[in-house]
Design a protein around this motif. Structure first.
Motif, PDB file in Angstrom:
ATOM      1  N   PRO A 195       5.319  38.281 -25.962  1.00  0.00           N
ATOM      2  CA  PRO A 195       5.596  38.023 -24.551  1.00  0.00           C
ATOM      3  C   PRO A 195       4.556  38.649 -23.631  1.00  0.00           C
ATOM      4  O   PRO A 195       3.874  39.600 -24.022  1.00  0.00           O
ATOM      5  CB  PRO A 195       6.961  38.674 -24.308  1.00  0.00           C
ATOM      6  CG  PRO A 195       7.488  39.071 -25.635  1.00  0.00           C
ATOM      7  CD  PRO A 195       6.373  39.036 -26.616  1.00  0.00           C
ATOM      8  N   SER A 196       4.468  38.124 -22.429  1.00  0.00           N
ATOM      9  CA  SER A 196       3.585  38.670 -21.412  1.00  0.00           C
ATOM     10  C   SER A 196       3.942  40.134 -21.156  1.00  0.00           C
ATOM     11  O   SER A 196       5.122  40.487 -21.102  1.00  0.00           O
ATOM     12  CB  SER A 196       3.763  37.838 -20.145  1.00  0.00           C
ATOM     13  OG  SER A 196       2.980  38.385 -19.134  1.00  0.00           O
ATOM     14  N   GLY A 233       1.309  44.131 -24.314  1.00  0.00           N
ATOM     15  CA  GLY A 233       0.202  45.022 -24.665  1.00  0.00           C
ATOM     16  C   GLY A 233      -0.908  44.352 -25.459  1.00  0.00           C
ATOM     17  O   GLY A 233      -1.826  45.027 -25.948  1.00  0.00           O
ATOM     18  N   LYS A 234      -0.905  43.023 -25.538  1.00  0.00           N
ATOM     19  CA  LYS A 234      -1.898  42.301 -26.348  1.00  0.00           C
ATOM     20  C   LYS A 234      -3.309  42.498 -25.813  1.00  0.00           C
ATOM     21  O   LYS A 234      -4.244  42.781 -26.560  1.00  0.00           O
ATOM     22  CB  LYS A 234      -1.551  40.801 -26.403  1.00  0.00           C
ATOM     23  CG  LYS A 234      -0.140  40.503 -26.860  1.00  0.00           C
ATOM     24  CD  LYS A 234       0.167  39.015 -26.872  1.00  0.00           C
ATOM     25  CE  LYS A 234       0.079  38.311 -25.537  1.00  0.00           C
ATOM     26  NZ  LYS A 234       1.093  38.772 -24.538  1.00  0.00           N
TER      27      LYS A 234
END
Ligand code: ADP
Ligand code: MG
Length: 259
Positions: free
Chosen positions: A54-55, A58-59
């Motif tokens: 999900p937005s 922490g990607k």
């Protein structure tokens, strides 16, 4: 031949010396926000890891720590057996080993396409001008925009600009390529031309970390899917396994919303 068994066999066969990017117990905060929590992630040479989640999970921060655009608070990151340097010449060299492609193409607006792909070679790799020109032309050809070499970025479509950005990153001979939502800013009809270049790169054996919402790409190109939520790696699996049988409730919930 199922993707699951192939990946499993490949993983079993990979000795530690083949580990290219290793994150050990990495933690990072933005003020009170614990944005990366005890991240352990090892990426083998030639492996394609797709990071989804999900937005706000922490990607992007994860990607940015790998080329030291963000510092970490604790833990360790190494690239090709060497710890990530904190600053100076060593850091510049390390950055050159880690190619990064962003959602916004970030090309230099006042340089031509060819100059964009030459610049890092001249400045960081100290390649001579003729060598840099030849390599830039060959890379532009590889990503299918050779005919645009003398134009300025604003004269190109978004898909073409992103392919130039990929060529520019490749010009540094990176050991690993990081892609942070490389197709999210593109008009739908331009997404595939960028994904195809990335697919080819994967087939050519490039080590890649790809943050994307393109699940078709994840299914066909990834060796492994890493699912993040709330700053943690919640689940990792081969794509077949992840998409058909996610184990965590967070992943099930996420997939039910996007598939
Ligand atoms: P993702 O890429 O998964 O959407 P990000 O890594 O961009 O997630 O962000 C994770 C969290 O960290 C979000 O809550 C975001 O608002 C926050 N964040 C990201 N960058 C910063 C920053 N430079 N300063 C403060 N908070 C940030
Ligand atoms: Mg992001």
């Amino acid at each position: 031949m199922s993707g699951v068994s192939v990946t499993k066999a490949a993983e079993d066969a990979v000795p530690a010396a083949n580990d290219l990017v290793v994150l050990s117990n990495v933690n990072k905060h933005f003020g009170a926000l614990h944005v990366l929590q005890d991240i352990d992630l090892t990426i083998a040479r030639g492996e394609v890891v797709v990071v989804i989640g999900p937005s706000g999970s922490g990607k992007s921060t994860l990607c940015r720590t790998i080329n030291r655009l963000e510092t970490i608070d604790s833990g360790a990151i190494s690239i090709d057996g060497k710890p990530l340097p904190q600053e100076g010449k060593e850091l510049a060299r390390l950055r050159a080993d880690v190619g990064m492609v962003f959602q916004s193409f970030n090309l230099f607006a006042h340089k031509t396409v060819l100059e964009n792909v030459m610049l890092g070679q001249l400045k960081v790799r100290k390649t001579d001008k003729q060598g840099a020109t030849e390599k830039a032309r060959s890379l532009l050809d590889r990503v299918g925009v050779a005919s645009q070499a003398d134009k300025y970025p604003s004269q190109l479509s978004g898909g073409q600009q992103q392919r130039v950005a990929i060529a520019r990153a490749l010009a540094m001979d990176p050991k690993v390529m990081l892609f942070d939502e490389p197709t999210s800013a593109l008009d739908p009809e331009m997404i595939n031309e960028v994904l195809e270049v990335m697919q080819q790169l994967a087939r050519d054996g490039m080590t890649m970390v790809v943050v994307t919402h393109e699940m078709g790409f994840a299914r066909s190109a990834a060796n492994r899917v890493v699912f993040m939520a709330d700053g943690k790696i919640v689940e990792e699996a081969a794509p077949d396994q992840f998409f058909s049988n996610p184990r965590s409730d967070r992943a099930k919930d996420f997939l039910s919303k996007i598939l």
